[in-house]
Structures are given as structure tokens and as C-alpha cells.
Design an enzyme around this catalytic site. Structure first.
Site, short mmCIF file in Angstrom:
data_model
loop_
_atom_site.label_atom_id
_atom_site.label_comp_id
_atom_site.label_asym_id
_atom_site.label_seq_id
_atom_site.Cartn_x
_atom_site.Cartn_y
_atom_site.Cartn_z
N ASN A 11 0.27 12.89 -2.36
CA ASN A 11 0.59 11.72 -3.19
C ASN A 11 0.76 10.50 -2.28
OD1 ASN A 11 2.23 9.74 -4.49
ND2 ASN A 11 2.75 11.24 -6.06
N HIS A 14 3.59 6.03 -1.91
CA HIS A 14 4.56 5.30 -1.08
C HIS A 14 3.93 4.55 0.09
CE1 HIS A 14 7.56 6.29 -3.79
NE2 HIS A 14 7.30 7.59 -3.71
N ARG A 22 5.55 -6.42 1.18
CA ARG A 22 5.16 -7.71 1.75
C ARG A 22 4.10 -8.43 0.92
NH1 ARG A 22 6.62 -8.88 7.16
NH2 ARG A 22 8.78 -8.23 7.26
N HIS A 47 0.15 7.70 -8.84
CA HIS A 47 0.83 7.41 -10.11
C HIS A 47 0.70 5.92 -10.41
CE1 HIS A 47 4.90 7.78 -12.50
NE2 HIS A 47 3.92 7.27 -13.23
N ARG A 49 1.97 3.30 -12.38
CA ARG A 49 3.13 3.07 -13.25
C ARG A 49 2.91 1.82 -14.08
NH1 ARG A 49 7.94 6.10 -11.34
NH2 ARG A 49 9.02 4.97 -12.97
N ARG A 53 4.58 -0.83 -9.67
CA ARG A 53 5.44 -1.08 -8.51
C ARG A 53 4.83 -0.57 -7.20
NH1 ARG A 53 10.32 3.20 -9.52
NH2 ARG A 53 10.48 2.05 -11.46
N HIS A 54 3.94 0.42 -7.28
CA HIS A 54 3.27 0.81 -6.04
C HIS A 54 1.74 0.78 -6.21
CE1 HIS A 54 3.95 4.67 -8.03
NE2 HIS A 54 5.19 4.80 -7.58
N GLU A 74 -1.50 10.39 -12.11
CA GLU A 74 -0.24 10.57 -12.85
C GLU A 74 -0.08 9.39 -13.76
OE1 GLU A 74 3.23 11.11 -10.50
OE2 GLU A 74 2.40 12.84 -9.48
N THR A 104 12.41 7.17 -9.11
CA THR A 104 11.26 8.06 -9.11
C THR A 104 11.31 8.85 -10.41
OG1 THR A 104 10.11 9.83 -7.90
CG2 THR A 104 12.51 9.86 -7.84
N THR A 105 10.29 9.69 -10.65
CA THR A 105 10.26 10.45 -11.90
C THR A 105 11.50 11.34 -11.99
OG1 THR A 105 7.89 10.51 -11.56
CG2 THR A 105 8.76 11.86 -13.35
N GLU A 155 2.74 21.23 -14.26
CA GLU A 155 3.32 21.09 -12.92
C GLU A 155 4.82 21.25 -13.09
OE1 GLU A 155 1.91 17.92 -10.39
OE2 GLU A 155 3.87 17.72 -9.46
N HIS A 194 7.54 17.63 -6.43
CA HIS A 194 8.63 16.67 -6.43
C HIS A 194 9.69 17.01 -5.39
CE1 HIS A 194 11.14 13.36 -7.70
NE2 HIS A 194 10.09 12.93 -8.36
N GLY A 195 9.81 16.10 -4.43
CA GLY A 195 10.86 16.20 -3.43
C GLY A 195 10.63 17.23 -2.34
N HIS A 217 6.46 11.69 -0.96
CA HIS A 217 7.45 10.91 -0.24
C HIS A 217 7.75 11.44 1.16
CE1 HIS A 217 11.54 9.30 0.58
NE2 HIS A 217 10.98 8.20 0.10
N1 PXP Z 1 4.58 15.44 -8.87
C1 PXP Z 1 4.94 14.50 -9.78
C2 PXP Z 1 4.61 14.75 -11.21
C3 PXP Z 1 5.56 13.30 -9.37
O1 PXP Z 1 5.90 12.38 -10.29
C4 PXP Z 1 5.79 13.09 -8.01
C5 PXP Z 1 6.41 11.81 -7.55
O2 PXP Z 1 5.56 10.75 -7.83
C6 PXP Z 1 5.40 14.09 -7.10
C7 PXP Z 1 4.82 15.26 -7.57
C8 PXP Z 1 5.60 13.94 -5.63
O3 PXP Z 1 6.96 13.88 -5.36
P1 PXP Z 1 7.45 13.45 -3.94
O4 PXP Z 1 6.94 12.07 -3.69
O5 PXP Z 1 8.94 13.51 -4.05
O6 PXP Z 1 6.90 14.44 -2.96
#
Ligand code: PXP
Length: 249
Positions: A11, A14, A22, A47, A49, A53-54, A74, A104-105, A155, A194-195, A217
Site C-alpha cells: 500500500n 503514505h 509540501r 486508497h 479517499r 488526503r493522500h 480501496e 486511518t480506516t 479482507e 491493517h497495521g 504504513h
Molecule cells: N487494508 C485496508 C483495507 C486498509 O484500509 C489499509 C490502510 O489503508 C491497509 C490494508 C494497510 O494498512 P497499513 O497501512 O496499516 O499497513
């Protein structure tokens, strides 16, 4: 027992977060995606959004043009995002809940309560040959509703597992394990994300039904110190270590 493959989806949101701090064009998330692809990413996730924002619309245009690996878009279940998905036809679309104020989500999609609203989105994406994923918590009702609504895959949200410690983390891991096993019995492909980081990824890769992990991230943050290719190499080797245990079962 045959080896069950596990893919790494990178992903790149970020990289765009840093760029947008900037307002210029550096660092370019599309360059990061191409670098990740070269370093062995099995797919790229971005993603788009509502508040941009990104990732921007232009990033999606360029990702569709330049990537060789599949793009997983996403998106929130809005008509604006549906139109964008139908225009680009990415390999897959993962529908996520989205709130403007969140960092974040937060939490998975409520497919049970939102069934009637979500169903037309799933159908239109399916009709466009886009593989539809729903981002949900590892909850039996949500998994069954995702199957019934016509998603190709789900997911499972690993954020709670990552945030907890000790017994609470183990309990959440068990929920993920049960959820993934249920997906298999329903013939629903199952991913996770996620995370995730070096510390938490291996136990997730040990769950045999997961075919893909989407990680952002931590990879992008760690890349500041050792580069994206090396960070991905370490992450993939931990995923492989988890899979080795699966093979030995
Ligand atoms: N999967 C989904 C559905 C997400 O929304 C995100 C965050 O955008 C991720 C995976 C990746 O999460 P992370 O950036 O915390 O690794």
C-alpha cells in the site's frame, strides 16, 4: 501438502501523505509502486479517499498506465468512487468504510446492516469484471453476508490483533483463524491487512487460508531507514517463515 502461496500487496498511500505535506510532486507514490513492483510486490494497493488526503485522481491514472502487477483500488461505497472504478477497471476493488475525521480506516465494513446499500455497488463492480473485496472484521455474520452479497473475496481487518497485547492479542488471532477457516468453507478468497509489521506478520502468515496480505504504513515508514526493497525483503521472509509452518502441518 502443497505449498499455499501468500502474496504481498504494498500500500503506497503514505508516500503520497509525505508528498502532500509540501504540496509538490516529491516523493512520487507511483515511483514507489514501480520500485515495489521491481522488489517483488505481488500487487499495489492505493486508497483514493473522498478528501484526497493522500492518493490523487492523477495518481490512479498513472498507476493504471504504468503498473504491470494488479492494482487493488480501496474505495468507499460512493457513486463518485464507483464511477472512478468503472472508468479505470482496476484488477480489484476493496470496499472500505470511510469517515472524514479518522486518521486511518477504523474497523471493518458493516455488510450486515449495509447489505441493501452495498449490493448495487458489488454488482456493478462485478459486471465490470473487477474482483470485489470487502474489508470486514473477522466476524461470522459479516463473512456470511459478504458471501451472500456476491463479493469475490474479503479482507479481514488485522488492526485489532496488532493493537492488542498478551492474551487479548491471542484471542483476536484466534478470531482471525476461525474467520479465515469459515471463508474457506464458503469458497470465499480471504486476505488480511491493517497495521501489520515485522512483529505481527508471521502469525498471520501462519493462517493457511490467507492468500494475500496488504501492508502499507509500516513498510513505508521502515523504508526511510533501510529502503523499500530491503524492507519488503524482510517482510516477505517473515511471511515465508509463517508459510513454512503451514507446509509442515
Ligand atoms: N487494508 C485496508 C483495507 C486498509 O484500509 C489499509 C490502510 O489503508 C491497509 C490494508 C494497510 O494498512 P497499513 O497501512 O496499516 O499497513
Amino acid at each position: 501438502m502443497t505449498m499455499r502461496k501468500i502474496r504481498l500487496g504494498v500500500n503506497i498511500d503514505h508516500v503520497a501523505t509525505i508528498r502532500n505535506a509540501r504540496g509538490g510532486i516529491h516523493p512520487d507514490p507511483v515511483n514507489a509502486a514501480l520500485l515495489a513492483e521491481k522488489a517483488g510486490a505481488d500487487g499495489i494497493t492505493a486508497h483514493l479517499r473522498e478528501d484526497r488526503r493522500h492518493i490523487s485522481d492523477h495518481d490512479i491514472d498513472r498507476l493504471m498506465e504504468k503498473l504491470s502487477v494488479p492494482l487493488n483500488l480501496e474505495m468507499a461505497a460512493t457513486t463518485e468512487m464507483l464511477d472512478i472504478a468503472l472508468k479505470h477497471r482496476p484488477a480489484s476493488a476493496c470496499i472500505v468504510p470511510e469517515k472524514r475525521q479518522e486518521l486511518t480506516t477504523e474497523g471493518g465494513l458493516d455488510v450486515v446492516r449495509g447489505y441493501d446499500d452495498l449490493r448495487p455497488f458489488v454488482l456493478k463492480l462485478r459486471q465490470a469484471n473487477i474482483s470485489v473485496s470487502l474489508f470486514i472484521d473477522p466476524d461470522e455474520e459479516q463473512i456470511r453476508a459478504s458471501k451472500n452479497i456476491g463479493a469475490h473475496k474479503v479482507e479481514l481487518h488485522t488492526g485489532t490483533y496488532v493493537d492488542k497485547t498478551g492474551d487479548a492479542r491471542l484471542a483476536e488471532l484466534e478470531r482471525l483463524r476461525r474467520g479465515a477457516a469459515l471463508c474457506e468453507t464458503l469458497d470465499l478468497e480471504v486476505h488480511a491487512g491493517h497495521g501489520l509489521n515485522y512483529e505481527t506478520v508471521r502469525a498471520i502468515a501462519e493462517i493457511p487460508q490467507f492468500t494475500e496480505l496488504n501492508i502499507g504504513h509500516f513498510l513505508i515508514g521502515e523504508a526511510i531507514f533501510i529502503g523499500l526493497a530491503e524492507t519488503m525483503r524482510k517482510m516477505k521472509s517473515l511471511m515465508d517463515l509463517g508459510r513454512k509452518n503451514v507446509e509442515q502441518e
